[in-house]
Design an enzyme around this catalytic site. Sequence first.
Site, PDB file in Angstrom:
ATOM      1  CG  ASP A 295      56.886  -1.256  33.163  1.00 10.25           C
ATOM      2  OD1 ASP A 295      58.037  -2.601  33.333  1.00 10.25           O
ATOM      3  OD2 ASP A 295      55.638  -1.874  32.331  1.00 10.25           O
TER       4      ASP A 295
ATOM      5  CG  HIS B 177      54.124  -6.945  30.336  1.00 10.82           C
ATOM      6  ND1 HIS B 177      53.926  -6.152  28.998  1.00 10.82           N
ATOM      7  CD2 HIS B 177      53.461  -8.242  30.077  1.00 10.82           C
ATOM      8  CE1 HIS B 177      52.524  -6.526  28.835  1.00 10.82           C
ATOM      9  NE2 HIS B 177      52.509  -7.563  29.655  1.00 10.82           N
TER      10      HIS B 177
ATOM     11  CG  ASN C 128      54.141  -5.043  25.522  1.00  9.27           C
ATOM     12  OD1 ASN C 128      54.629  -4.868  26.158  1.00  9.27           O
ATOM     13  ND2 ASN C 128      52.653  -4.606  25.689  1.00  9.27           N
ATOM     14  CG  HIS C 129      53.034  -0.819  25.195  1.00 10.62           C
ATOM     15  ND1 HIS C 129      51.396  -1.261  24.319  1.00 10.62           N
ATOM     16  CD2 HIS C 129      52.733  -1.069  26.168  1.00 10.62           C
ATOM     17  CE1 HIS C 129      50.970  -1.758  24.944  1.00 10.62           C
ATOM     18  NE2 HIS C 129      51.569  -1.479  26.062  1.00 10.62           N
TER      19      HIS C 129
ATOM     20  CG  HIS D 193      52.220  -2.241  34.672  1.00 12.07           C
ATOM     21  ND1 HIS D 193      51.399  -1.452  34.096  1.00 12.07           N
ATOM     22  CD2 HIS D 193      53.329  -2.421  33.974  1.00 12.07           C
ATOM     23  CE1 HIS D 193      52.300  -0.995  32.911  1.00 12.07           C
ATOM     24  NE2 HIS D 193      53.348  -1.974  33.172  1.00 12.07           N
TER      25      HIS D 193
ATOM     26  CG  HIS E 122      58.222  -5.451  29.110  1.00 13.77           C
ATOM     27  ND1 HIS E 122      58.582  -4.379  29.930  1.00 13.77           N
ATOM     28  CD2 HIS E 122      57.441  -5.437  28.120  1.00 13.77           C
ATOM     29  CE1 HIS E 122      56.580  -3.904  29.380  1.00 13.77           C
ATOM     30  NE2 HIS E 122      56.527  -4.699  28.955  1.00 13.77           N
TER      31      HIS E 122
END
Length: 262
Positions: free
Chosen positions: A8, A178, A65-66, A180, A153
């Site tokens: 990410d 996801h 998810n974003h 991080h 993710h």
Amino acid sequence: MRVLFLGDVFGQPGRRVLSAHLPQLRAQADFVIVNMENSAGGFGLHREAADAALKAGANCLTLGNHAWHHKDIFTMMQDEGTYPIVRPLNYSDPSTPGVGWRTFNVRTAAGLEKLTVVNLLGRVFMEAVGNPFLAMDDLLERDDLGTVFVDFHAEATSEKQAMGWHLAGRVAAVIGTHTHVPTADTRILKGGTAYQTDAGFTGPHDSVIGSGRDGPIQRFLTERPHRFGVAEASRAELNGVFVQIEGGRATGIERYRYIEEG
Ligand SMILES: [Fe+2]
Ligand SMILES: [Fe+2]
């Protein structure tokens, strides 16, 4: 085939370290996949971030998810030739814009090889979406995918490990995104599937998973909402894995981590 996967990209620090560092990594891989779901100020992907990632050497941009946060995504998804974007596969709505998997022809020392990149969303401690396990079973019915590389993710380590074992011997790689934070469980599962629960992210190093530290700390201290913003001033880190693939199966996986000095 050697694939570099980067986790990410988060905000301006993530975009900066990607642009500065990916060009020198690029020669070490035949193909580069970058998860860009947090590249636009922490939420979504905008055109400026996509253009910078492609210029730095990315061949495929995945989401999470974003995925829908920035409006640019809808026009970029209509320009597939310029923007090789893969959004999560397992949405229930069949009219969801974009694609959940994409097959590329990758030039390697052995000639042209087919590589299919898939993006999946987890369902544990996340918003409701379709079943990612069944979505993969459906997709793997196809016989034209070539080598398959999965970006899963998801929040829960259990869901990610279960997906790794579900797909072991059926795909070349299952790499998580996801959370991080890179995990140390880098391995090759039975049948030649490279696995790591989370690749880690590409973003501000002195942060709480990308956000400036004060907002999250205040939220935990006070149990009330506080504004979160990208930790803009921080030095950045870049995390991912190199996966070596022969005949559709992984023969090697190495964690890669770079932290800017400062
Ligand atoms: Fe993320
Ligand atoms: Fe995410």
